[in-house]
Design a protein around this motif. Structure first.
Motif: not given
Length: 586
Positions: A192-194, A198-199, A239-241, A245-246
């Motif tokens: 959810x954080x990513x 990212x959005x 790092x996964x998030x 996001x990227x």
């Protein structure tokens, strides 16, 4: 996830005997509130006019679609005006799906934007429920839905409201992660954080605020919990998030990653960009790069509904009361240390919310970025502000009820009356709710001419429809008219129909359509019809035919003052209330 009542007294459950029943009832109320908001969106999204940036924004989305369709060779999107400095998430989705949605393109955009606003309201509910329980969530959703700069703006502010929705979800997941320290967040929270961050970056470079909140939350957790290895333990999941996001940012804002240093170029551009434009503030016109430091805080104060202001004052009072209680136990520093040591999770839970309000405000005041259109560019501050206000109302009601049931009931009734006043004002402004101001400046009428009005010129839709209906009562069917628009042509041409031709020069036009905030007053001609709310003229239709032909109709006495919108010739009123210039009897 919900916090234990021992960690957040504001989220204390109902007494054990009624806890399960109360939870069921509040959840039903929550669902009913969301169902009502969804119905409102579906029933009203066609009422909103086109904003004066929508044409270029949609074109940007089409160019991004073209970049993908060309196999990454058609890079016009990367040079289109200055829109390449923005993420294209919303515009890419709107343009990519426009051929599959059975709606006119701008109605589709408004429905999609309102849907993003709806998702943002769910995020507000989740955040307020996390910090204060289900009732706080209901309060926050209702208050924000009836805030003109959110509940009304979510149909037409097609970049600002989706960004605000992404930011409140980012804030929610940062908070969820923070209250789990020193444990690493669960994978659902990481995902959810990513997605949320990212959005946010996929819409605006301002998504960097969410990253800042996360970094400060981790740093604070390390200090409060005295866990110096916390950042290392969190690093793999963060790092996964970050990777998620990227990926979203790259897909929806490809310019920002070609090369990645473009992200920093965009940050610099938005702190220093300027163009020849002024903004209205306290009755004065300011160049957008020379605004007073109080511009954003003052606009925020006068755009918030009165019920939200009451909640903020209640929250401040609750903090002061708690602070005085701590001071009675000893010195200020000792009391603060004791509170931080005794309730670190409570501090970590509320820290992101406080940061989400104070950091953007401090940035607007200290960095002095170019600003205009009131709080439009900082609309993402409204959700956390409203959550804090809802928590403040809840705390005030509980504190007063603990001392006196009568005092608690009185406060609740007063708050309900204030909310009802705000709701009625909101509905009376429809579909220009975002124009509304609170009573700190005498309401919307008191703000008129002193602060920004219908800066999107969305009232031109209603003006165009009034003109179209009015000329149906003139002359033979199929007669053609020329129209000049003092705004973007598409804002009127979309609704005028086939019997109108748009012209550039006013002197060549039969009619002029003008939004009243953009300096179009003073056009020679006769008033034909207007669009107004709360007695405020938002848009005007001017009959230019008499001026162009130098003909004065019988019954109208020429005057040296016969120019502008203020002259009031004889008018006739159609059955629907549309006013038009009266024709002399033969």
């Amino acid at each position: 996830m919900s916090l234990q009542s021992s960690e957040f007294p504001a989220a204390a459950a109902a007494p054990a005997a009624h806890g399960r029943r109360a939870l069921t009832l509040t959840r039903v109320v929550s669902l009913a509130v969301f169902a009502a908001i969804a119905a409102w969106i579906v029933l009203t999204f066609r009422d909103y006019g086109i904003s004066n940036d929508e044409y270029v924004q949609h074109t940007y989305g089409q160019l991004l679609v073209a970049w993908y369709a060309s196999g990454f060779t058609d890079d016009r999107a990367f040079h289109y005006i200055n829109l390449y400095l923005y993420g294209g998430l919303f515009d890419l989705v709107a343009a990519g799906l426009e051929h599959y949605v059975p709606l006119p393109v701008y109605e589709w955009r408004h429905l999609l934007s309102a849907s993003c606003g709806f998702v943002g309201l769910i995020g507000v509910w989740r955040l307020a429920r996390l910090l204060g329980g289900e009732k706080a969530g209901i309060l926050a959703v209702l208050m924000l839905a009836f805030t003109g700069m959110y509940g009304g703006a979510m149909f037409t502010h097609t970049k600002d409201v989706p960004f605000a929705a992404a930011m409140v979800w980012s804030l929610y997941f940062v908070t969820v992660c923070a209250v789990q320290f020193p444990r690493a967040p669960g994978w659902r929270s990481v995902l959810g954080l990513g997605l949320a961050i990212g959005s946010a970056f996929g819409l605006r470079v301002g998504g960097v605020f969410a990253v800042f909140y996360l970094v400060l939350a981790v740093a604070t957790g390390m200090v409060l919990l005295r866990d110096w290895r916390l950042p290392l333990r969190l690093a793999p999941r963060i790092a996964v998030a970050a990777a998620i996001a990227l990926a979203i940012t790259a897909a929806t804002w490809p310019w920002s990653m070609l090369p990645p240093t473009n992200l920093f170029k965009a940050m610099g551009a938005f702190s220093n960009f300027a163009f020849d434009m002024t903004t209205l503030f306290n009755g004065q016109e300011y160049p957008i790069d020379h605004i007073p430091p109080s511009y954003m805080p003052e606009y925020l104060a006068i755009k918030l509904p009165e019920i939200t202001l009451l909640g903020l004052m209640a929250a401040l009072a609750a903090v002061l009361v708690a602070g005085f209680a701590l001071l009675r136990r000893g010195g200020a520093l000792a009391a603060l240390r004791h509170a931080l040591a005794a309730h670190p999770r409570r501090v970590l839970g509320f820290l992101p919310l406080v940061l989400a309000i104070l950091v953007p405000m401090a940035f607007a005041v200290l960095d002095d970025p170019p600003l205009y259109n009131g709080i439009r560019h900082f609309l993402f501050v409204l959700p956390p502000v409203t959550v804090l206000a809802a928590l403040g109302l809840q705390a005030a009601w509980r504190g007063l009820s603990a001392r006196s049931r009568v005092a608690g009931a009185g406060f609740a009734l007063a708050a309900l009356a204030l909310f009802a006043f705000n709701a009625v004002s909101f509905l009376r402004m429809h579909p220009y709710e975002y124009v509304a101001y609170n009573q700190l400046v005498g309401g919307t009428a008191g703000a008129w001419g002193r602060f920004e009005g219908d800066y999107w010129s969305t009232s031109l839709r209603e003006a165009a429809l009034k003109l179209r209906q009015g000329v149906e009562h003139e002359g033979p069917a199929g007669r053609r008219y020329t129209v000049s628009v003092c705004a973007e042509d598409v804002q009127a041409s979309t609704y005028l129909g086939p019997n109108f031709d748009l012209v550039e020069e006013w002197d060549d036009a039969d009619f002029l359509l003008a939004a009243r905030h953009v300096g179009c007053d003073g056009a020679p001609g006769l008033p034909y019809a207007s669009v107004s709310r709360e007695g405020i003229p938002l848009a005007a239709i001017v009959d230019m035919r008499m001026h162009r032909k130098s003909i004065v109709p019988p019954g109208v006495t020429p005057s040296e003052d016969d120019e502008g919108f203020d002259l009031a010739p004889p008018v006739a009123t159609l059955k629907d209330g549309t006013a038009q210039v009266a024709k002399a009897k033969p």
